[in-house]
Design an enzyme around this catalytic site. Structure first.
Site, PDB file in Angstrom:
ATOM      1  N   TRP A   1       9.856 -11.839   5.914  1.00  0.00           N
ATOM      2  CA  TRP A   1       9.566 -10.400   5.951  1.00  0.00           C
ATOM      3  C   TRP A   1       8.123 -10.114   5.586  1.00  0.00           C
ATOM      4  O   TRP A   1       7.602  -9.032   5.869  1.00  0.00           O
ATOM      5  CB  TRP A   1      10.499  -9.635   5.006  1.00  0.00           C
ATOM      6  N   ASP A   2       7.467 -11.094   4.968  1.00  0.00           N
ATOM      7  CA  ASP A   2       6.064 -10.961   4.597  1.00  0.00           C
ATOM      8  C   ASP A   2       5.227 -10.446   5.769  1.00  0.00           C
ATOM      9  O   ASP A   2       4.290  -9.662   5.587  1.00  0.00           O
ATOM     10  CB  ASP A   2       5.476 -12.311   4.182  1.00  0.00           C
TER      11      ASP A   2
ATOM     12  N   GLU B   1      14.835 -11.124  -5.886  1.00  0.00           N
ATOM     13  CA  GLU B   1      15.763 -12.215  -5.582  1.00  0.00           C
ATOM     14  C   GLU B   1      16.431 -12.831  -6.798  1.00  0.00           C
ATOM     15  O   GLU B   1      17.085 -13.870  -6.687  1.00  0.00           O
ATOM     16  CB  GLU B   1      15.019 -13.289  -4.772  1.00  0.00           C
TER      17      GLU B   1
ATOM     18  N   LYS C   1      12.369 -10.272 -10.300  1.00  0.00           N
ATOM     19  CA  LYS C   1      11.380 -11.236  -9.815  1.00  0.00           C
ATOM     20  C   LYS C   1      10.150 -10.505  -9.281  1.00  0.00           C
ATOM     21  O   LYS C   1       9.014 -10.921  -9.507  1.00  0.00           O
ATOM     22  CB  LYS C   1      11.988 -12.099  -8.702  1.00  0.00           C
ATOM     23  N   GLN C   2      10.384  -9.414  -8.556  1.00  0.00           N
ATOM     24  CA  GLN C   2       9.312  -8.670  -7.891  1.00  0.00           C
ATOM     25  C   GLN C   2       9.820  -7.265  -7.610  1.00  0.00           C
ATOM     26  O   GLN C   2      11.005  -6.990  -7.757  1.00  0.00           O
ATOM     27  CB  GLN C   2       8.886  -9.379  -6.611  1.00  0.00           C
TER      28      GLN C   2
END
Length: 785
Positions: free
Chosen positions: A363-364, A500, A613-614
C-alpha cells in the site's frame, strides 16, 4: 575520474573503504532509471559484497516460498590486473578511496588507489550511469593510472549471469554477529536464472538468461572501446558468463581508459512482441548508443533528462545544506524507482535498490509514493496506477480465493497481482496475518486513483481503466461486509488496520471509513458516467458484466457501514474494544529519541495493549483532511501519539504532518530528521537491505504537507505553512492540473508562482483566504504564525 565537484547539498560521498559499511553504501549508491537499478557495489567486487541489478517486473518463484524480484545479470563485472595481481580490496592495500554520487545527474564516480605486495600503486577511477534518456542503456568508464610503476595491465570485463537471490537465514542465537566478509555466506541462496545464449557478436558480448519458473528472458549486450587499442583482445566464455580480456602496456603516469556500453532488454518489455529476437533488440540499442557518440553522448543525454526532472520537483530547506541534501537524496531515489514508460510495473518496498521484501509492492505505493509523483511527475503516477489495472485479474483471483466477488488487491503484490505475502516469519515462530486481514489496500488503490484524477484532470485514465478498478473493488467490499447482529448495519470483521500490532479485530476505524469513502466515490463516478458519458459506462459495464442495481447496493452498504465510536472528548476508537485493551505506558526512548518497546513486549505480543506500531486513526485524518474538525484532530493526535511506538519507517512522517497541523510542533523537526535520515544515517540499522523508499516519499510529504501546509480540500489546493524558528525558509515545486507551481516560504511571506501558458489562473487558499494565481505573476502573502 575527472568530474567537476558540485555543491555539498547535491553530493553523497564515501571516503575510505570500511568492510562493515560497504553494504550500506551499496544501497545509497544505487544507480537506476526506473527500468532497472544497480546497487553501488565495487566493479571488481569484494568479499562480503551484496551486489545486485534488478529489472523492474522480472520476478520468479522457483524454489522459494514466495516470489522474488530476480537478481539479474551483472553488467558491471570488471576487474583490473597489474602484472597478474588483481586490484581489489581483499588482495591489495587501499591507500585512498573516494566515491561520489552526484544527485544532479545520477552519476556515480569513484577513485581508488591500490598498493600491491610489491609496492606498486595504481589508481582506478570509474564513472557509472544508468541512462534516464534511454532506459535500455547503461554505461561504465574505467580509467587506470599506474602511479609509480610501468607494468603490464590486464582488463577483464563482461557480463556475469551466475547470480543468486538471498534466501532464508538459518536460525542463530540472539545477538549472533558475523564478520562483514562472511555474513551473507550464512544465508541460503535461490537460483532463478539459466542460460539461453552466449556469444561474441563481432566486438559485442551477448548473454541471455531466462527465469526458471516465469520464463522471462533477460538479454545483455556489452561493447568496450579504448582510445588506445589494446595489445591483444580475447573472449572467454563459460557457463552463464562471457568476458572480454584485453592486454595493455602500463606506463607510469599515463592513464588507460575503457568505455563500456551495455544494453539490457527483456521478453516482457512493453511492446516487445515476438517479431524481433531479444538479441537483435539488445544489439540495436547498443548500436544506437554507439552511433550517437558513445559513452559521452549517453551521459550527456541522461544528464539533460535529469535536469528536466529536477526542474519539476527540486526542493530545499533554505540555508540548511544538510536537510536539503537529505531531501534531494530522497527524491533521487524516488526518481530512479519509477518508470513512466511501463504501466505494468510498480515500486517495491525497497525500490530497485535491494532484495528486502523480495521486491513486493505494498500500500506504500498509493499512500506514500503516489502523492509525490501525482504532484511532480504525473506521467509516472499514471503508469504506477496502470500497474494496478495490469494486475486486476490477479486481484480478482485473490477475491475468489476468499469467497468474495470483484477484486481484492494483495497485501504484497508482484508480477501477477496474486498474494505474495509470506505466512510466517523466517524462523517459523510467528504467523503473519496481513495477507488475510489487511484488506484496506483495495481502498488505498481507489484513493490513489481519485487523488490522481483530482490533481491532473485526467478523465481519460478514469474512463479507460480507473472506473473498472473502482467498480471491481467495490464489488469486493459489498461481499466482504457482514450484517451486524441486529441487522441494522454492516461491519467488517477479522481485519487489520495500518497498525499491525492488532490482528483479528472488528470494525477498524481506518478500514471501515476508507471502504465507505471508496464506495461513495465509486457511486459518484458511476453516476457521472451515466449522465455525461453513457457510452463509457456501457463499455465498462460490458467488460465486467456490471448488473443493474449494483450501484444501488454499493450505496446501501456505504450508508450502513459501521462508524467508529467517538468519546465525549473527541477520541475515535481505533477498533471495537480498543479502549478496553491494556494501557501500557512508553517510558524509554532510543539513541534517536524514538520510543522503545516497553519491557517484555515486541512486535508479536502487543495484541492485548493499546500500543500502536504506526498511525491508524491519525492516518485516516491525514488522508481525509476535510472530514474532521481541528478539535477532533487535536484530541486524536494527542491520544494516539502517546501510544505510538513508530516501529515502521512510514510512521514519523504522518505524525510530523498532523502534529504541525494541530499545533503540536514539538517533535516535527525530530520526526522530519528521523524520516529524512533513515537511510543516509542508517538509523534503523538495515539500510544494507535496500532503501526505505516510502520513508523517502514521506520525507517529501513532511516538507510539502507539513512545513508547506499543503492540503487538497474540496478539489482545491490550500496552504498553511509553518516553519521552525531556526529555519530561514523552504522551497518546493509542484504540478497541478498541467501547470507548474513554485512555492517559497520565508520568515515573512509565502510566495506562489504559477507557470504554464500566459493568462492561465488557479484559485487556492492561503491560511484560509482565497488567492487567485495568474501564470507568470508571483503572488506574495504575509506568513501567519
Amino acid at each position: 575520474m575527472a568530474k567537476e565537484s558540485g555543491p555539498a547539498d547535491w553530493l553523497v560521498e564515501e571516503s575510505g573503504f570500511a568492510p562493515e559499511r560497504a553494504n550500506f553504501f551499496e544501497t545509497l549508491f544505487t544507480v537506476g532509471n526506473g527500468r532497472l537499478g544497480t546497487r553501488g557495489s565495487l566493479e571488481e567486487g569484494h568479499l562480503g559484497q551484496l551486489s545486485g541489478t534488478f529489472v523492474n517486473g522480472v520476478y520468479d518463484r522457483h524454489d522459494v516460498p514466495v516470489i522474488d524480484l530476480v537478481n539479474a545479470p551483472d553488467w558491471l563485472d570488471t576487474a583490473v590486473f597489474v602484472d597478474g595481481v588483481r586490484l581489489d580490496v581483499d588482495t591489495c592495500q587501499v591507500v585512498d578511496h573516494h566515491r561520489v554520487l552526484d544527485l544532479r545527474d545520477g552519476l556515480l564516480t569513484r577513485a581508488t588507489v591500490f598498493e600491491d605486495g610489491q609496492g606498486r600503486r595504481t589508481r582506478v577511477a570509474t564513472l557509472r550511469c544508468a541512462s534516464m534518456a534511454d532506459r535500455r542503456v547503461c554505461a561504465l568508464r574505467v580509467e587506470i593510472t599506474p602511479e609509480n610503476h610501468s607494468s603490464p595491465i590486464t582488463v577483464e570485463s563482461g557480463i556475469d549471469g551466475d547470480r543468486r537471490n538471498l534466501e532464508r537465514l538459518p536460525l542463530y542465537p540472539d545477538g549472533t554477529a558475523f564478520a562483514p566478509r562472511t555474513r551473507w555466506e550464512k544465508w541460503a541462496r535461490a537460483k532463478h536464472l539459466y542460460e539461453v545464449a552466449r556469444s561474441d557478436d563481432g566486438g559485442a558480448l551477448y548473454l541471455e538468461m531466462r527465469t526458471i519458473d516465469s520464463g522471462v528472458s533477460v538479454g545483455c549486450a556489452a561493447a568496450t572501446t579504448f582510445p588506445e587499442p589494446p595489445e591483444s583482445r580475447a573472449v572467454r566464455q563459460r557457463s552463464e558468463r562471457v568476458t572480454e580480456v584485453t592486454e595493455h602496456a602500463g606506463v607510469a603516469g599515463r592513464t588507460l581508459r575503457m568505455d563500456k556500453l551495455v544494453a539490457v532488454c527483456t521478453s516482457r518489455d512493453p511492446g516487445a512482441g515476438t517479431a524481433d529476437p531479444l538479441r537483435a533488440r539488445c544489439r540495436a540499442a547498443l548500436d544506437e548508443a554507439r552511433a550517437a557518440g558513445g559513452l559521452d553522448a549517453v551521459v550527456a543525454a541522461s544528464r539533460a533528462e535529469w535536469e528536466r526532472l529536477w526542474q519539476d520537483c527540486d526542493c530545499e530547506v533554505i540555508g540548511d545544506p544538510g536537510y536539503t541534501l537529505a531531501l534531494r537524496f530522497a527524491l533521487y531515489h524516488l526518481l530512479i524507482a519509477a518508470n513512466p514508460d511501463d504501466p505494468t510495473v510498480s515500486i517495491g518496498a525497497k525500490s530497485l535498490s535491494g532484495e528486502g521484501y523480495r521486491g513486493h509492492v505494498f500500500w506504500d505505493t498509493e499512500i506514500f509514493l503516489l502523492p509525490f509523483f501525482i504532484l511532480t511527475r504525473p506521467d509516472a503516477a499514471r503508469a504506477l496506477l496502470g500497474y494496478r489495472h495490469h494486475t486486476l485479474d490477479g486481484a480478482r483471483a485473490n477475491s475468489r480465493e476468499y469467497g468474495t466477488g470483484g477484486a481484492r488487491y494483495a497485501w504484497e503484490s508482484a508480477d501477477t497481482g496474486r498474494e505474495e505475502c509470506p505466512m510466517f516469519t523466517a524462523d517459523g515462530a510467528n504467523r503473519f496475518w496481513t495477507r488475510e486481514e489487511e484488506i484496506h489496500v483495495s481502498a488505498d488503490v481507489a484513493y490513489g486513483i481519485f487523488r490522481y484524477v483530482e490533481a491532473t484532470g485526467d478523465t481519460a485514465f478514469l474512463h479507460d481503466t480507473g472506473a473498472e478498478i473502482l467498480f471491481e473493488t467495490s464489488r469486493f467490499w459489498v461481499d466482504r461486509v457482514e450484517p451486524t447482529p441486529d441487522g441494522s448495519e454492516y461491519g467488517l470483521r477479522q481485519v487489520m488496520g495500518p497498525d499491525e500490532f492488532h490482528s483479528h479485530i472488528d470494525n477498524n476505524a481506518f478500514t471501515n471509513r476508507l471502504a465507505q469513502w471508496h464506495l461513495t466515490q465509486a457511486v459518484r463516478v458511476h453516476d457521472e458516467l451515466r449522465d455525461a458519458h453513457p457510452e463509457v459506462l456501457a463499455r465498462v459495464a460490458a467488460r465486467i458484466g456490471l448488473a443493474a442495481g449494483e450501484r444501488d447496493r454499493w450505496l446501501e452498504v456505504a450508508d450502513a457501514l459501521v462508524g467508529a465510536p467517538q468519546r465525549a472528548d473527541g477520541v475515535i476508537e481505533q477498533f471495537t474494544g480498543y479502549f478496553e485493551r491494556d494501557d501500557v505506558p512508553i517510558t524509554e526512548w532510543d539513541e534517536n529519541n524514538m520510543p522503545k518497546y516497553p519491557k517484555g513486549y515486541h512486535h508479536f505480543n502487543c495484541e492485548t495493549t493499546k500500543l500502536l506500531k504506526q498511525p491508524d486513526v491519525v492516518m485516516l485524518m491525514y488522508l481525509l483532511p476535510d472530514e474532521f474538525d481541528a478539535a477532533t484532530k487535536k484530541a486524536n493526535f494527542d491520544y494516539y501519539e502517546a501510544r505510538t511506538l513508530h516501529k515502521s519507517s512510514l510512521s514519523p512522517s504522518i505524525h510530523a504532518i498532523i502534529g504541525i497541523e494541530v499545533g503540536d510542533t514539538r517533535r516535527a523537526v525530530q520526526y522530519f530528521e528521523r524520516s529524512a535520515l533513515v537511510d543516509l544515517a542508517d538509523n534503523q540499522g538495515n539500510t544494507a537491505e535496500g532503501m526505505h523508499i516510502a520513508s523517502a516519499a514521506g520525507t517529501w510529504q513532511i516538507l510539502v504537507s507539513g512545513f508547506g501546509g499543503l492540503r487538497i480540500l474540496g478539489g482545491r489546493m490550500t496552504f498553511a505553512p509553518w516553519l521552525p524558528e531556526d529555519w530561514a525558509g523552504i522551497r518546493f515545486r509542484l504540478r497541478w492540473r498541467g501547470r507548474p507551481l513554485r512555492v517559497e516560504v520565508d520568515r515573512g511571506h509565502v510566495e506562489l508562482r504559477l507557470g504554464g501558458p500566459p493568462g492561465g489562473t488557479e484559485d487556492v487558499l492561503v491560511y484560509g483566504e482565497p488567492v487567485r494565481l495568474t501564470a507568470g505573476e508571483p503572488v506574495r502573502v504575509a506568513r501567519q504564525p
